[in-house]
Design a protein around this motif. Structure first.
Motif, PDB file in Angstrom:
ATOM      1  N   LEU A 113       4.799 -21.491 -13.409  1.00  0.00           N
ATOM      2  CA  LEU A 113       4.213 -20.287 -12.826  1.00  0.00           C
ATOM      3  C   LEU A 113       2.694 -20.294 -13.024  1.00  0.00           C
ATOM      4  CD1 LEU A 113       6.804 -17.650 -14.111  1.00  0.00           C
ATOM      5  CD2 LEU A 113       6.669 -18.681 -11.843  1.00  0.00           C
ATOM      6  N   PRO A 114       1.949 -19.872 -12.031  1.00  0.00           N
ATOM      7  CA  PRO A 114       0.484 -19.883 -12.151  1.00  0.00           C
ATOM      8  C   PRO A 114      -0.010 -18.818 -13.119  1.00  0.00           C
ATOM      9  CG  PRO A 114       1.133 -18.810 -10.112  1.00  0.00           C
ATOM     10  CD  PRO A 114       2.396 -19.367 -10.710  1.00  0.00           C
ATOM     11  N   ALA A 115      -1.181 -19.057 -13.684  1.00  0.00           N
ATOM     12  CA  ALA A 115      -1.790 -18.106 -14.619  1.00  0.00           C
ATOM     13  C   ALA A 115      -2.590 -17.043 -13.892  1.00  0.00           C
ATOM     14  CB  ALA A 115      -2.681 -18.848 -15.614  1.00  0.00           C
ATOM     15  N   ARG A 116      -2.218 -16.783 -12.653  1.00  0.00           N
ATOM     16  CA  ARG A 116      -2.924 -15.791 -11.840  1.00  0.00           C
ATOM     17  C   ARG A 116      -2.668 -14.374 -12.333  1.00  0.00           C
ATOM     18  NH1 ARG A 116      -4.643 -17.162  -6.702  1.00  0.00           N
ATOM     19  NH2 ARG A 116      -4.008 -19.205  -5.881  1.00  0.00           N
ATOM     20  N   GLU A 117      -3.661 -13.519 -12.125  1.00  0.00           N
ATOM     21  CA  GLU A 117      -3.463 -12.091 -12.351  1.00  0.00           C
ATOM     22  C   GLU A 117      -2.581 -11.529 -11.234  1.00  0.00           C
ATOM     23  OE1 GLU A 117      -6.095  -7.971 -12.830  1.00  0.00           O
ATOM     24  OE2 GLU A 117      -7.082  -9.919 -12.646  1.00  0.00           O
ATOM     25  N   ILE A 118      -1.673 -10.650 -11.573  1.00  0.00           N
ATOM     26  CA  ILE A 118      -0.798 -10.019 -10.588  1.00  0.00           C
ATOM     27  C   ILE A 118      -1.538  -8.850  -9.939  1.00  0.00           C
ATOM     28  CG2 ILE A 118       1.348  -8.736 -10.218  1.00  0.00           C
ATOM     29  CD1 ILE A 118       2.545 -10.256 -12.588  1.00  0.00           C
ATOM     30  N   VAL A 119      -1.587  -8.856  -8.613  1.00  0.00           N
ATOM     31  CA  VAL A 119      -2.182  -7.750  -7.854  1.00  0.00           C
ATOM     32  C   VAL A 119      -1.033  -6.953  -7.237  1.00  0.00           C
ATOM     33  CG1 VAL A 119      -3.722  -7.075  -5.989  1.00  0.00           C
ATOM     34  CG2 VAL A 119      -4.201  -9.156  -7.330  1.00  0.00           C
ATOM     35  N   VAL A 120      -0.820  -5.755  -7.722  1.00  0.00           N
ATOM     36  CA  VAL A 120       0.276  -4.904  -7.252  1.00  0.00           C
ATOM     37  C   VAL A 120      -0.146  -4.177  -5.978  1.00  0.00           C
ATOM     38  CG1 VAL A 120       1.644  -2.838  -7.774  1.00  0.00           C
ATOM     39  CG2 VAL A 120       1.290  -4.599  -9.528  1.00  0.00           C
ATOM     40  N   VAL A 121       0.734  -4.191  -4.980  1.00  0.00           N
ATOM     41  CA  VAL A 121       0.494  -3.459  -3.734  1.00  0.00           C
ATOM     42  C   VAL A 121       1.653  -2.492  -3.520  1.00  0.00           C
ATOM     43  CG1 VAL A 121       0.089  -3.615  -1.251  1.00  0.00           C
ATOM     44  CG2 VAL A 121      -0.691  -5.458  -2.761  1.00  0.00           C
ATOM     45  N   HIS A 122       1.333  -1.250  -3.199  1.00  0.00           N
ATOM     46  CA  HIS A 122       2.364  -0.233  -2.988  1.00  0.00           C
ATOM     47  C   HIS A 122       2.016   0.594  -1.761  1.00  0.00           C
ATOM     48  CE1 HIS A 122      -0.504   2.705  -4.503  1.00  0.00           C
ATOM     49  NE2 HIS A 122      -0.699   1.941  -5.574  1.00  0.00           N
ATOM     50  N   ARG A 123       2.906   1.453  -1.363  1.00  0.00           N
ATOM     51  CA  ARG A 123       2.640   2.316  -0.215  1.00  0.00           C
ATOM     52  C   ARG A 123       1.649   3.414  -0.599  1.00  0.00           C
ATOM     53  NH1 ARG A 123       6.657   2.023   3.901  1.00  0.00           N
ATOM     54  NH2 ARG A 123       5.729   3.873   4.839  1.00  0.00           N
ATOM     55  N   SER A 124       0.788   3.758   0.355  1.00  0.00           N
ATOM     56  CA  SER A 124      -0.162   4.848   0.138  1.00  0.00           C
ATOM     57  C   SER A 124       0.293   6.132   0.806  1.00  0.00           C
ATOM     58  CB  SER A 124      -1.543   4.453   0.684  1.00  0.00           C
ATOM     59  OG  SER A 124      -1.479   4.196   2.086  1.00  0.00           O
ATOM     60  N   ASP A 125       1.317   6.035   1.654  1.00  0.00           N
ATOM     61  CA  ASP A 125       1.802   7.200   2.393  1.00  0.00           C
ATOM     62  C   ASP A 125       3.185   7.598   1.890  1.00  0.00           C
ATOM     63  OD1 ASP A 125       2.720   4.715   3.332  1.00  0.00           O
ATOM     64  OD2 ASP A 125       3.214   5.506   5.305  1.00  0.00           O
ATOM     65  N   GLY A 126       3.640   8.788   2.300  1.00  0.00           N
ATOM     66  CA  GLY A 126       5.001   9.206   1.980  1.00  0.00           C
ATOM     67  C   GLY A 126       5.979   8.273   2.667  1.00  0.00           C
ATOM     68  N   SER A 127       6.889   7.698   1.912  1.00  0.00           N
ATOM     69  CA  SER A 127       7.638   6.562   2.428  1.00  0.00           C
ATOM     70  C   SER A 127       9.066   6.532   1.927  1.00  0.00           C
ATOM     71  CB  SER A 127       6.925   5.265   2.006  1.00  0.00           C
ATOM     72  OG  SER A 127       7.784   4.170   2.025  1.00  0.00           O
ATOM     73  N   GLY A 128      10.014   6.368   2.851  1.00  0.00           N
ATOM     74  CA  GLY A 128      11.397   6.164   2.462  1.00  0.00           C
ATOM     75  C   GLY A 128      11.598   4.815   1.815  1.00  0.00           C
ATOM     76  N   THR A 129      10.822   3.805   2.235  1.00  0.00           N
ATOM     77  CA  THR A 129      10.896   2.504   1.583  1.00  0.00           C
ATOM     78  C   THR A 129      10.525   2.655   0.115  1.00  0.00           C
ATOM     79  OG1 THR A 129      10.227   1.482   3.674  1.00  0.00           O
ATOM     80  CG2 THR A 129      10.152   0.104   1.715  1.00  0.00           C
ATOM     81  N   THR A 130       9.498   3.463  -0.146  1.00  0.00           N
ATOM     82  CA  THR A 130       9.146   3.769  -1.535  1.00  0.00           C
ATOM     83  C   THR A 130      10.301   4.443  -2.241  1.00  0.00           C
ATOM     84  OG1 THR A 130       6.766   3.934  -1.145  1.00  0.00           O
ATOM     85  CG2 THR A 130       7.643   5.188  -3.000  1.00  0.00           C
ATOM     86  N   TYR A 131      10.937   5.415  -1.580  1.00  0.00           N
ATOM     87  CA  TYR A 131      12.042   6.120  -2.228  1.00  0.00           C
ATOM     88  C   TYR A 131      13.136   5.145  -2.642  1.00  0.00           C
ATOM     89  CZ  TYR A 131      15.725   9.395  -3.277  1.00  0.00           C
ATOM     90  OH  TYR A 131      16.721  10.084  -3.945  1.00  0.00           O
ATOM     91  N   VAL A 132      13.511   4.233  -1.741  1.00  0.00           N
ATOM     92  CA  VAL A 132      14.555   3.259  -2.058  1.00  0.00           C
ATOM     93  C   VAL A 132      14.131   2.418  -3.262  1.00  0.00           C
ATOM     94  CG1 VAL A 132      15.829   1.252  -1.203  1.00  0.00           C
ATOM     95  CG2 VAL A 132      15.356   3.183   0.324  1.00  0.00           C
ATOM     96  N   PHE A 133      12.888   1.953  -3.235  1.00  0.00           N
ATOM     97  CA  PHE A 133      12.381   1.084  -4.296  1.00  0.00           C
ATOM     98  C   PHE A 133      12.353   1.798  -5.639  1.00  0.00           C
ATOM     99  CE2 PHE A 133       8.516  -0.924  -6.339  1.00  0.00           C
ATOM    100  CZ  PHE A 133       9.137  -2.123  -6.666  1.00  0.00           C
ATOM    101  N   VAL A 134      11.780   3.009  -5.684  1.00  0.00           N
ATOM    102  CA  VAL A 134      11.670   3.704  -6.974  1.00  0.00           C
ATOM    103  C   VAL A 134      12.996   4.309  -7.410  1.00  0.00           C
ATOM    104  CG1 VAL A 134       9.199   4.103  -6.681  1.00  0.00           C
ATOM    105  CG2 VAL A 134      10.809   5.871  -5.962  1.00  0.00           C
ATOM    106  N   ASP A 135      13.898   4.580  -6.464  1.00  0.00           N
ATOM    107  CA  ASP A 135      15.253   4.980  -6.834  1.00  0.00           C
ATOM    108  C   ASP A 135      15.907   3.864  -7.630  1.00  0.00           C
ATOM    109  OD1 ASP A 135      17.727   6.643  -6.622  1.00  0.00           O
ATOM    110  OD2 ASP A 135      18.415   4.987  -5.351  1.00  0.00           O
ATOM    111  N   TYR A 136      15.727   2.638  -7.148  1.00  0.00           N
ATOM    112  CA  TYR A 136      16.253   1.476  -7.876  1.00  0.00           C
ATOM    113  C   TYR A 136      15.596   1.341  -9.242  1.00  0.00           C
ATOM    114  CZ  TYR A 136      16.788  -3.410  -9.245  1.00  0.00           C
ATOM    115  OH  TYR A 136      17.031  -4.558  -9.956  1.00  0.00           O
ATOM    116  N   LEU A 137      14.264   1.411  -9.290  1.00  0.00           N
ATOM    117  CA  LEU A 137      13.568   1.251 -10.571  1.00  0.00           C
ATOM    118  C   LEU A 137      13.971   2.341 -11.561  1.00  0.00           C
ATOM    119  CD1 LEU A 137       9.942   0.191  -9.525  1.00  0.00           C
ATOM    120  CD2 LEU A 137      11.901  -1.241 -10.119  1.00  0.00           C
TER     121      LEU A 137
END
Length: 359
Positions: free
Chosen positions: A160-184
């Motif tokens: 695995l590379p020693a790269r820094e992880i750049v997190v990308v998330h939704r900036s708007d109200g999102s059902g995809t977000t809901y599914v993802f954070v429901d899981y988390l």
């Protein structure tokens, strides 16, 4: 990727009746009185809805204008009455439903998979393996480099590379977000306590992108990044996406079969409102970040013409032709038992308190 060529460009279907007739649709005199419908909401199923609405317009002359603005926007516009139907991947809560005096029905359309997509050129030949705990800690800002020991343990034999992880998330109200954070929220007590589940949350770290499209583009442009999008967006943009360890400890690739497996165990009462979460399924074959996506329609519509047009579309939507298109676009079709329940519920829709006329 030739099977996805038909997705380009993925444009909203904004058509007129005259165009429909010129394209082989039903003549204007035979079409229902309501020849245009408007909808807005989820980006998660947008490629599929675009295809469905285009096909349905050509068959019937009914033009459907759908704006892919995110589930939060879809719920808001439906609640404000500015569209004929909404679309969401995160169900409305009880308070939102009560504000409409209960005059809303959630109808599942298909099943989709939310994938962890990333940009690591060093791993072009090997899919990354992740689990829920590691993903939660990445998005909590606790795992900050790709060669973290926990990620290495999930990927033995992979450098695995020693790269820094750049997190990308939704900036708007999102059902995809809901599914993802429901899981988390199901797999991480810390996530549930500190962030929780909603269509929009206060992200501990990361950059925002609007829509599945925005997150896709951010990940595509930023090496070392990771984000979450619906599977079709990763496929159509040729992005890398992770295999996930599910609740049974099995490494599962997101596919139609593994998404369907997540829904196979869902149980619905006869009077269900269909607001059921299928993330973190116990089925060993299930991909863990899968969800139904819903259309929001009025149980009782004051406009009889639009009520009939919506009802007739919904009947077609759960049939074999439309559900077959879903498979072509990498969405899992509804299980037969769920499709039957949806069809039965569609038959209960009314207009001005009375049964919707057949024609």
């Amino acid at each position: 990727m030739t099977r996805l060529a038909h997705l380009r460009p993925m444009l909203a279907v904004v058509a007129t009746l005259a165009a429909a007739c010129g394209g082989g649709g039903k003549p204007a005199g035979d079409a229902p009185a309501a020849t245009q419908l408007t909808g807005a909401g989820a980006t998660f199923p947008y490629p599929l809805y675009s295809r469905w609405f285009d096909s349905y317009q050509k068959r019937t002359g009914i033009a459907i204008n759908y704006q892919s603005i995110g589930s939060g926007g879809g719920i808001r516009q439906f609640s404000e009455g500015t569209v004929d139907f909404g679309a969401t991947d995160g169900p409305m809560n009880d308070e939102q439903i009560a504000a409409l005096q209960g005059n809303v029905l959630h109808l599942p359309t298909v099943i989709g998979a939310v994938v962890l997509t990333y940009n690591l050129p060093e791993l072009s030949a090997t899919p990354l393996v992740l689990d829920g705990a590691a993903v939660a800690d990445i998005f909590l800002g606790r795992i900050t480099r790709w060669n973290d020991a926990r990620l290495a343990a999930l990927n033995p034999g992979v450098t695995l590379p020693a790269r820094e992880i750049v997190v990308v998330h939704r900036s708007d109200g999102s059902g995809t977000t809901y599914v993802f954070v429901d899981y988390l929220s199901k797999v991480s007590a810390d996530w549930e306590q500190q962030v929780g589940r909603a269509t929009s949350v206060n992200w501990p770290v990361g950059l925002g992108g609007k829509g599945n499209e925005g997150v896709t583009q951010q990940v595509k442009q930023l090496e070392g990044s990771v984000g979450y999008v619906e599977l079709i967006y990763a496929l159509s943009n040729q992005l890398q996406y992770a295999t996930m360890k599910n609740r049974a400890g099995i490494e599962v690739t997101p596919t139609l079969a593994s998404a369907s497996a997540a829904a196979a165990g869902a149980e619905f009462a006869a009077d269900t409102d269909f607001r059921v979460s299928i993330t973190d399924s116990p089925d060993p074959a299930a991909y863990p970040i899968a969800s139904f996506t819903w259309l929001l329609v009025k149980k009782d519509d004051p406009d009889a013409g639009k009520a009939r047009a919506i009802r007739d579309f919904l009947r077609w939507m759960v049939g074999p032709e439309a559900q077959g298109v879903a498979q072509d676009l990498r969405y899992a079709p509804l299980p037969a038992s769920v499709a039957e329940l949806v069809s039965a519920r569609v038959g209960t829709l009314t207009a001005n308190g009375a049964a919707i006329p057949a024609e």
